[in-house]
Design an enzyme around this catalytic site. Structure first.
Site: not given
Length: 399
Positions: A41, A380
């Site tokens: 990330r 998500g």
């Protein structure tokens, strides 16, 4: 979708201007040492940061890490992330020991053109995640004071109505960063008119976590392959014994209904790796999916299932994968995830790895990231986008 982009902002000139960047630096940490175990990330936000620093902006980065309870918690500090970010950028990153306090103000004030600062964990402030609009707005006011423009490059957080994601864009000129723009472009392809056959692979622990996306995707896909812990609730719905495997009893009827109206699109495991215990050194062997011993639990899909899933994937032109096929963190139960990932990588399809544990598995298993079309940073968020939900962070950028 009408969202201004980083290129629009750069075209206006950012030299000498403070630019607040919401990044998703929520990286996994080793529980014993606190060391970063996967910097994917951090790497994902580099294109946006280097574009801004190269143009002479004073870059103020903010992010969350973990789930602190609205107060400082040393185990969730971003200090190690600041060090790693500096290494990847090839220069030091100034670190503020608070989010909007004295350290943050002095750190931001000290920035020179082309320099980067990272604020401490946003979730150390209750206002970041508050459901009270006034409390969240007050925190957003403090954050917004650090920037003259705002860039959202935190796709993994755009499904959250949080101050830094939803409220700050209303207070500053705002654009989508390189990562967010790419994520939206890719996922729009999947929700639009994807090249067919379109095959989706879903894994992970619980059916309840994936029910909405299954409902949304079932009419659109040609095949839906289901593995991971969630497969056992489907197998139970078929009347099979699942032993002590992960089971959502309250979802059995729902799974039965999905199977009944799936028109044969849903493909379930035909064999599983069953173990005596949830442990890396547990006694285990491969058994038929309809013959799991009552004292055992399934921890991976078996080799026949991997072969069947690979055959179903072979002719696909679009593939979306979200969720591991087994407990890939334990070597004895990683073969299913590895086998399916390798099968996806070998196809000529446009392949999308849907973030979260799937992205972590690609890196943990040493697979070549470049063999996948796109690896999302937001598990998500990816699922909610495919469900057709309005994502607060995207909606804020569109305003």
């Amino acid at each position: 979708m009408s969202i201004r982009t980083l290129d629009d902002l750069l075209g206006e000139g950012v030299s000498g201007r403070r630019v607040l960047v919401r990044a998703d630096l929520n990286v996994p940490l080793d529980k014993q040492t606190g060391a970063i175990t996967d910097d994917g990330r951090i790497r994902a936000v580099l294109p946006t940061l280097t574009a801004l620093t190269g143009a002479g902006a004073k870059v103020v980065v903010c992010s969350h890490l973990g789930r602190p309870k609205g107060a400082p918690d040393p185990q969730f500090s971003l200090r190690s992330v600041a060090d790693r970010l500096g290494e990847l950028l090839g220069g030091s990153v100034r670190f503020a020991s608070d989010t909007v306090g004295d350290s943050a103000r002095s750190t931001v004030d000290a920035l020179a053109d082309g320099e980067v600062a990272l604020l401490e964990n946003l979730r150390f402030n209750a206002g970041e995640t508050s459901k009270d609009d006034a409390e969240r707005g007050a925190f957003a006011d403090q954050l917004a004071a650090f920037g003259e423009a705002y860039v959202d490059d935190a796709f993994g957080a755009v499904h959250r109505k949080h101050a830094s994601v939803y409220d700050v864009p209303a207070r500053l000129p705002h654009v989508a960063g390189r990562l967010v723009l790419r994520e939206v472009e890719v996922l729009s392809t999947l929700t639009g008119d994807p090249a067919r056959p379109y095959v989706v692979v879903l894994g992970g622990s619980k059916v309840s976590d994936k029910l909405a996306v299954i409902e949304a995707l079932l009419p659109k896909v040609d095949r839906l392959l289901i593995g991971g812990g969630m497969c056992f609730t489907f197998l139970k719905a078929q009347g099979h014994e699942v032993g002590t495997s992960l089971l959502e009893e309250e979802m059995v009827e729902t799974c039965g209904n999905l199977l009944a109206r799936s028109e044969g699109k849903i493909m379930l495991p035909v064999d599983v790796v069953a173990a005596d215990a949830f442990a890396p050194d547990a006694t285990h062997d491969t058994v038929p999916a309809d013959g799991i011993p009552s004292h055992r639990l399934g921890l991976d899909i078996g080799p026949e299932t991997v072969a069947g899933f690979a055959a179903a994937l072979k002719g696909a032109r679009t593939i979306f994968w979200n969720g591991p096929m087994g407990v890939f963190e334990m070597p004895a139960f990683a073969n299913g995830t590895r086998g399916v990932a390798e099968a996806i990588a070998k196809t000529d399809a446009f392949t999308v790895v849907g973030g979260g544990d799937s992205a972590a598995a690609v890196r943990a298993l040493g697979l070549d990231e470049s063999s996948f079309g796109h690896i999302s940073t937001g598990g998500g968020a990816s699922l909610e986008y495919l469900e057709g939900k309005t994502l607060p962070g995207i909606a804020a950028l569109e305003k």
